[in-house]
Design a protein around this motif. Sequence first.
Motif, PDB file in Angstrom:
ATOM      1  N   ASP A  19       0.803  -1.211   0.000  1.00 34.85           N
ATOM      2  CA  ASP A  19       0.000   0.000   0.000  1.00 34.85           C
ATOM      3  C   ASP A  19       0.846   1.276   0.000  1.00 34.85           C
ATOM      4  O   ASP A  19       0.308   2.365   0.047  1.00 34.85           O
ATOM      5  CB  ASP A  19      -0.947   0.006   1.210  1.00 34.85           C
ATOM      6  N   GLU A  20       2.127   1.153  -0.065  1.00 39.72           N
ATOM      7  CA  GLU A  20       3.023   2.300  -0.057  1.00 39.72           C
ATOM      8  C   GLU A  20       3.064   2.932  -1.443  1.00 39.72           C
ATOM      9  O   GLU A  20       3.228   2.257  -2.448  1.00 39.72           O
ATOM     10  CB  GLU A  20       4.422   1.850   0.354  1.00 39.72           C
ATOM     11  N   HIS A  21       2.920   4.249  -1.504  1.00 45.29           N
ATOM     12  CA  HIS A  21       2.991   4.966  -2.772  1.00 45.29           C
ATOM     13  C   HIS A  21       4.417   5.460  -2.966  1.00 45.29           C
ATOM     14  O   HIS A  21       4.928   6.232  -2.166  1.00 45.29           O
ATOM     15  CB  HIS A  21       2.028   6.144  -2.784  1.00 45.29           C
ATOM     16  N   VAL A  22       5.039   5.006  -4.026  1.00 47.84           N
ATOM     17  CA  VAL A  22       6.407   5.409  -4.319  1.00 47.84           C
ATOM     18  C   VAL A  22       6.359   6.419  -5.462  1.00 47.84           C
ATOM     19  O   VAL A  22       5.815   6.159  -6.514  1.00 47.84           O
ATOM     20  CB  VAL A  22       7.275   4.197  -4.722  1.00 47.84           C
ATOM     21  N   THR A  23       6.933   7.574  -5.213  1.00 49.75           N
ATOM     22  CA  THR A  23       7.006   8.592  -6.249  1.00 49.75           C
ATOM     23  C   THR A  23       8.434   8.679  -6.769  1.00 49.75           C
ATOM     24  O   THR A  23       9.361   8.154  -6.146  1.00 49.75           O
ATOM     25  CB  THR A  23       6.578   9.964  -5.702  1.00 49.75           C
ATOM     26  N   VAL A  24       8.594   9.334  -7.873  1.00 54.03           N
ATOM     27  CA  VAL A  24       9.925   9.463  -8.471  1.00 54.03           C
ATOM     28  C   VAL A  24      10.842  10.257  -7.547  1.00 54.03           C
ATOM     29  O   VAL A  24      12.003   9.893  -7.361  1.00 54.03           O
ATOM     30  CB  VAL A  24       9.823  10.135  -9.859  1.00 54.03           C
ATOM     31  N   ILE A  25      10.318  11.322  -6.959  1.00 52.24           N
ATOM     32  CA  ILE A  25      11.166  12.130  -6.078  1.00 52.24           C
ATOM     33  C   ILE A  25      11.577  11.343  -4.843  1.00 52.24           C
ATOM     34  O   ILE A  25      12.718  11.439  -4.396  1.00 52.24           O
ATOM     35  CB  ILE A  25      10.482  13.472  -5.697  1.00 52.24           C
ATOM     36  N   GLY A  45      32.026  17.952  -3.458  1.00 56.04           N
ATOM     37  CA  GLY A  45      31.477  18.765  -4.546  1.00 56.04           C
ATOM     38  C   GLY A  45      30.621  17.944  -5.499  1.00 56.04           C
ATOM     39  O   GLY A  45      29.580  18.400  -5.976  1.00 56.04           O
ATOM     40  N   THR A  46      31.045  16.727  -5.781  1.00 56.35           N
ATOM     41  CA  THR A  46      30.274  15.832  -6.643  1.00 56.35           C
ATOM     42  C   THR A  46      28.941  15.488  -6.003  1.00 56.35           C
ATOM     43  O   THR A  46      27.904  15.498  -6.662  1.00 56.35           O
ATOM     44  CB  THR A  46      31.077  14.550  -6.919  1.00 56.35           C
ATOM     45  N   LYS A  47      28.963  15.225  -4.715  1.00 48.89           N
ATOM     46  CA  LYS A  47      27.727  14.916  -3.996  1.00 48.89           C
ATOM     47  C   LYS A  47      26.774  16.109  -4.023  1.00 48.89           C
ATOM     48  O   LYS A  47      25.569  15.955  -4.187  1.00 48.89           O
ATOM     49  CB  LYS A  47      28.023  14.507  -2.559  1.00 48.89           C
ATOM     50  N   ARG A  48      27.319  17.316  -3.889  1.00 51.45           N
ATOM     51  CA  ARG A  48      26.499  18.522  -3.915  1.00 51.45           C
ATOM     52  C   ARG A  48      25.886  18.727  -5.300  1.00 51.45           C
ATOM     53  O   ARG A  48      24.708  19.076  -5.432  1.00 51.45           O
ATOM     54  CB  ARG A  48      27.329  19.734  -3.507  1.00 51.45           C
ATOM     55  N   ILE A  49      26.650  18.494  -6.355  1.00 45.47           N
ATOM     56  CA  ILE A  49      26.140  18.637  -7.722  1.00 45.47           C
ATOM     57  C   ILE A  49      25.027  17.634  -7.985  1.00 45.47           C
ATOM     58  O   ILE A  49      24.002  17.962  -8.585  1.00 45.47           O
ATOM     59  CB  ILE A  49      27.288  18.481  -8.750  1.00 45.47           C
ATOM     60  N   ILE A  50      25.207  16.405  -7.533  1.00 42.58           N
ATOM     61  CA  ILE A  50      24.166  15.388  -7.708  1.00 42.58           C
ATOM     62  C   ILE A  50      22.907  15.795  -6.965  1.00 42.58           C
ATOM     63  O   ILE A  50      21.789  15.636  -7.484  1.00 42.58           O
ATOM     64  CB  ILE A  50      24.676  14.008  -7.253  1.00 42.58           C
ATOM     65  N   ALA A  51      23.034  16.357  -5.776  1.00 43.40           N
ATOM     66  CA  ALA A  51      21.865  16.816  -5.012  1.00 43.40           C
ATOM     67  C   ALA A  51      21.139  17.928  -5.760  1.00 43.40           C
ATOM     68  O   ALA A  51      19.906  17.953  -5.816  1.00 43.40           O
ATOM     69  CB  ALA A  51      22.288  17.281  -3.632  1.00 43.40           C
ATOM     70  N   PHE A  58      13.609  16.710 -10.483  1.00 40.42           N
ATOM     71  CA  PHE A  58      12.495  15.937  -9.939  1.00 40.42           C
ATOM     72  C   PHE A  58      11.507  16.743  -9.106  1.00 40.42           C
ATOM     73  O   PHE A  58      10.471  16.226  -8.740  1.00 40.42           O
ATOM     74  CB  PHE A  58      13.011  14.762  -9.121  1.00 40.42           C
ATOM     75  N   ILE A  59      11.801  17.994  -8.810  1.00 43.24           N
ATOM     76  CA  ILE A  59      10.838  18.802  -8.068  1.00 43.24           C
ATOM     77  C   ILE A  59      10.161  19.738  -9.057  1.00 43.24           C
ATOM     78  O   ILE A  59      10.842  20.515  -9.744  1.00 43.24           O
ATOM     79  CB  ILE A  59      11.524  19.598  -6.943  1.00 43.24           C
ATOM     80  N   PRO A  60       8.834  19.658  -9.142  1.00 49.42           N
ATOM     81  CA  PRO A  60       8.138  20.504 -10.140  1.00 49.42           C
ATOM     82  C   PRO A  60       8.250  21.987  -9.786  1.00 49.42           C
ATOM     83  O   PRO A  60       8.156  22.368  -8.622  1.00 49.42           O
ATOM     84  CB  PRO A  60       6.688  20.031 -10.047  1.00 49.42           C
ATOM     85  N   HIS A  61       8.454  22.804 -10.796  1.00 44.55           N
ATOM     86  CA  HIS A  61       8.554  24.245 -10.623  1.00 44.55           C
ATOM     87  C   HIS A  61       7.342  24.879 -11.293  1.00 44.55           C
ATOM     88  O   HIS A  61       7.217  24.880 -12.501  1.00 44.55           O
ATOM     89  CB  HIS A  61       9.840  24.786 -11.244  1.00 44.55           C
ATOM     90  N   PHE A  62       6.468  25.413 -10.488  1.00 48.76           N
ATOM     91  CA  PHE A  62       5.249  26.020 -11.024  1.00 48.76           C
ATOM     92  C   PHE A  62       5.284  27.511 -10.868  1.00 48.76           C
ATOM     93  O   PHE A  62       5.810  28.065 -10.005  1.00 48.76           O
ATOM     94  CB  PHE A  62       4.006  25.471 -10.330  1.00 48.76           C
TER      95      PHE A  62
END
Length: 62
Positions: A19-25, A45-51, A58-62
């Motif tokens: 019953d768990e809803h998995v989203t892309v984000i 720095g690589t970890k920060r760029i990936i973040a 993946f986060i919608p911008h409206f």
Amino acid sequence: MAEVTPHQIVDHLLSRQQDEHVTVINAANQFYEKAILPDVDKAPGTKRIIAVVVHRFFIPHF
């Protein structure tokens, strides 16, 4: 006490909750937290760029 079937116990122990809803984000965030952050071979720095990439794609911008 509620009745619990053996199948429900196995699903709970193996983290197979249907019953768990998995989203892309959520999947992207879990991947980042479990695979990227603990990796000692990646530079901070690589970890920060990936973040940033995960956040921008993946986060919608409206």
